[in-house]
Scaffold this motif. Structure first.
Motif, mmCIF file in Angstrom:
data_model
loop_
_atom_site.group_PDB
_atom_site.id
_atom_site.type_symbol
_atom_site.label_atom_id
_atom_site.label_comp_id
_atom_site.label_asym_id
_atom_site.label_seq_id
_atom_site.Cartn_x
_atom_site.Cartn_y
_atom_site.Cartn_z
ATOM 1 N N ASP A 1 20.492 -38.261 -14.478
ATOM 2 C CA ASP A 1 20.965 -38.296 -15.801
ATOM 3 C C ASP A 1 20.416 -37.113 -16.505
ATOM 4 O O ASP A 1 19.904 -37.151 -17.741
ATOM 5 C CB ASP A 1 20.600 -39.462 -16.537
ATOM 6 C CG ASP A 1 21.162 -40.803 -15.920
ATOM 7 O OD1 ASP A 1 22.408 -40.670 -15.543
ATOM 8 O OD2 ASP A 1 20.675 -41.892 -15.860
ATOM 9 N N PHE A 2 20.189 -35.865 -15.736
ATOM 10 C CA PHE A 2 19.632 -34.451 -16.621
ATOM 11 C C PHE A 2 20.980 -33.735 -16.993
ATOM 12 O O PHE A 2 21.490 -33.256 -16.085
ATOM 13 C CB PHE A 2 18.938 -33.845 -15.324
ATOM 14 C CG PHE A 2 18.004 -32.702 -16.160
ATOM 15 C CD1 PHE A 2 16.970 -32.982 -16.664
ATOM 16 C CD2 PHE A 2 18.665 -31.650 -16.000
ATOM 17 C CE1 PHE A 2 15.961 -31.987 -17.239
ATOM 18 C CE2 PHE A 2 17.873 -30.561 -16.652
ATOM 19 C CZ PHE A 2 16.605 -30.732 -17.518
ATOM 20 N N ASP A 3 21.426 -34.276 -18.601
ATOM 21 C CA ASP A 3 22.573 -33.527 -18.768
ATOM 22 C C ASP A 3 22.253 -32.224 -19.394
ATOM 23 O O ASP A 3 21.786 -32.144 -20.462
ATOM 24 C CB ASP A 3 22.971 -34.476 -20.022
ATOM 25 C CG ASP A 3 24.064 -34.213 -20.688
ATOM 26 O OD1 ASP A 3 25.019 -33.299 -20.325
ATOM 27 O OD2 ASP A 3 24.322 -34.616 -21.847
ATOM 28 N N VAL A 4 22.594 -31.236 -18.529
ATOM 29 C CA VAL A 4 22.076 -29.856 -19.107
ATOM 30 C C VAL A 4 23.123 -29.459 -20.215
ATOM 31 O O VAL A 4 22.479 -28.729 -20.998
ATOM 32 C CB VAL A 4 22.407 -28.986 -17.703
ATOM 33 C CG1 VAL A 4 22.198 -27.487 -18.212
ATOM 34 C CG2 VAL A 4 21.520 -29.083 -16.803
ATOM 35 N N ASP A 5 24.287 -29.643 -20.148
ATOM 36 C CA ASP A 5 25.128 -29.489 -21.306
ATOM 37 C C ASP A 5 24.783 -30.031 -22.876
ATOM 38 O O ASP A 5 24.670 -29.299 -23.526
ATOM 39 C CB ASP A 5 26.435 -29.528 -21.180
ATOM 40 C CG ASP A 5 27.117 -28.921 -19.888
ATOM 41 O OD1 ASP A 5 26.633 -27.830 -19.787
ATOM 42 O OD2 ASP A 5 28.166 -29.284 -19.224
ATOM 43 N N GLY A 6 24.205 -31.170 -22.656
ATOM 44 C CA GLY A 6 23.839 -32.080 -23.744
ATOM 45 C C GLY A 6 22.446 -31.465 -24.163
ATOM 46 O O GLY A 6 22.195 -31.257 -25.368
ATOM 47 N N LEU A 7 21.627 -31.150 -23.368
ATOM 48 C CA LEU A 7 20.343 -30.589 -23.803
ATOM 49 C C LEU A 7 20.431 -29.107 -24.246
ATOM 50 O O LEU A 7 19.652 -28.854 -25.249
ATOM 51 C CB LEU A 7 19.388 -30.541 -22.758
ATOM 52 C CG LEU A 7 18.970 -31.882 -22.069
ATOM 53 C CD1 LEU A 7 18.372 -31.766 -20.494
ATOM 54 C CD2 LEU A 7 18.045 -32.386 -22.980
ATOM 55 N N ARG A 8 21.551 -28.484 -23.752
ATOM 56 C CA ARG A 8 21.736 -27.143 -24.293
ATOM 57 C C ARG A 8 22.012 -27.253 -25.924
ATOM 58 O O ARG A 8 21.714 -26.637 -26.677
ATOM 59 C CB ARG A 8 22.790 -26.303 -23.382
ATOM 60 C CG ARG A 8 23.209 -25.062 -23.856
ATOM 61 C CD ARG A 8 23.969 -24.321 -23.020
ATOM 62 N NE ARG A 8 23.554 -24.183 -21.388
ATOM 63 C CZ ARG A 8 24.197 -24.781 -20.742
ATOM 64 N NH1 ARG A 8 25.325 -25.533 -20.615
ATOM 65 N NH2 ARG A 8 23.505 -24.482 -19.355
ATOM 66 N N ALA A 9 23.062 -28.248 -26.014
ATOM 67 C CA ALA A 9 23.523 -28.529 -27.399
ATOM 68 C C ALA A 9 22.380 -28.947 -28.317
ATOM 69 O O ALA A 9 22.455 -28.462 -29.479
ATOM 70 C CB ALA A 9 24.554 -29.695 -27.167
ATOM 71 N N ARG A 10 21.593 -29.824 -27.739
ATOM 72 C CA ARG A 10 20.405 -30.372 -28.615
ATOM 73 C C ARG A 10 19.483 -29.040 -28.873
ATOM 74 O O ARG A 10 19.199 -28.939 -30.175
ATOM 75 C CB ARG A 10 19.639 -31.173 -27.725
ATOM 76 C CG ARG A 10 18.316 -31.767 -28.232
ATOM 77 C CD ARG A 10 17.661 -32.652 -27.563
ATOM 78 N NE ARG A 10 16.142 -32.984 -28.300
ATOM 79 C CZ ARG A 10 15.356 -32.624 -27.623
ATOM 80 N NH1 ARG A 10 15.304 -31.922 -26.462
ATOM 81 N NH2 ARG A 10 13.931 -32.939 -28.155
ATOM 82 N N PHE A 11 19.430 -28.061 -28.047
ATOM 83 C CA PHE A 11 18.338 -26.995 -28.288
ATOM 84 C C PHE A 11 18.987 -26.187 -29.286
ATOM 85 O O PHE A 11 18.565 -25.468 -30.080
ATOM 86 C CB PHE A 11 17.838 -26.537 -27.152
ATOM 87 C CG PHE A 11 16.868 -26.985 -26.354
ATOM 88 C CD1 PHE A 11 15.674 -27.523 -27.032
ATOM 89 C CD2 PHE A 11 17.064 -27.302 -24.861
ATOM 90 C CE1 PHE A 11 14.679 -27.941 -26.259
ATOM 91 C CE2 PHE A 11 16.258 -28.034 -24.413
ATOM 92 C CZ PHE A 11 14.759 -28.401 -24.983
ATOM 93 N N GLY A 12 20.402 -25.889 -29.205
ATOM 94 C CA GLY A 12 21.120 -25.213 -29.985
ATOM 95 C C GLY A 12 21.073 -25.737 -31.596
ATOM 96 O O GLY A 12 20.956 -24.932 -32.294
ATOM 97 N N ILE A 13 21.153 -26.775 -31.617
ATOM 98 C CA ILE A 13 21.208 -27.532 -32.896
ATOM 99 C C ILE A 13 19.603 -27.527 -33.533
ATOM 100 O O ILE A 13 19.616 -27.094 -34.693
ATOM 101 C CB ILE A 13 21.644 -29.112 -32.884
ATOM 102 C CG1 ILE A 13 23.102 -29.254 -32.302
ATOM 103 C CG2 ILE A 13 21.160 -29.872 -33.973
ATOM 104 C CD1 ILE A 13 23.641 -30.547 -31.976
ATOM 105 N N LEU A 14 18.741 -27.846 -32.671
ATOM 106 C CA LEU A 14 17.407 -27.546 -33.194
ATOM 107 C C LEU A 14 17.132 -25.885 -33.665
ATOM 108 O O LEU A 14 16.559 -25.887 -34.985
ATOM 109 C CB LEU A 14 16.383 -27.911 -32.073
ATOM 110 C CG LEU A 14 16.151 -29.525 -31.853
ATOM 111 C CD1 LEU A 14 15.404 -29.698 -30.260
ATOM 112 C CD2 LEU A 14 15.757 -30.224 -32.880
#
Length: 92
Positions: free
Chosen positions: A46-59
């Protein structure tokens, strides 16, 4: 501390870690750093690269927006401060 420079150190091998598929190593580095800093287990599944990329972008967007709203600047963007001059040395 208290060891010689030539003393061996322990290495813990972790298998089945998520690996990058494209040129997205920044997401992996940032995530692994976060897990290590927060002392969290590294998720193998469950390592969601796209979700994590979006999270870092939002941060990053939120951080930049807060800087704009509060008129803040980063140290590298701030005007150069004048050099501090030292007081004259006292004679004894």
């Amino acid at each position: 501390m208290g060891k010689e420079l030539t003393d061996p150190f322990e290495i813990e091998m972790i298998t089945n870690l998520p690996t990058q598929q494209n040129s997205d190593c920044g997401v992996y580095v940032a995530c692994f750093a976060e897990y290590i800093i927060e002392d969290l287990p590294i998720p193998v599944a469950d390592f969601d690269v796209d979700g994590l990329r979006a999270r870092f972008g939002i941060l990053l967007w939120h951080y930049g927006r807060n800087k704009q709203l509060h008129g803040e600047s980063s140290e590298s963007e701030a005007p150069v401060a004048p050099k501090k001059t030292r007081g004259k040395k006292r004679k004894k």
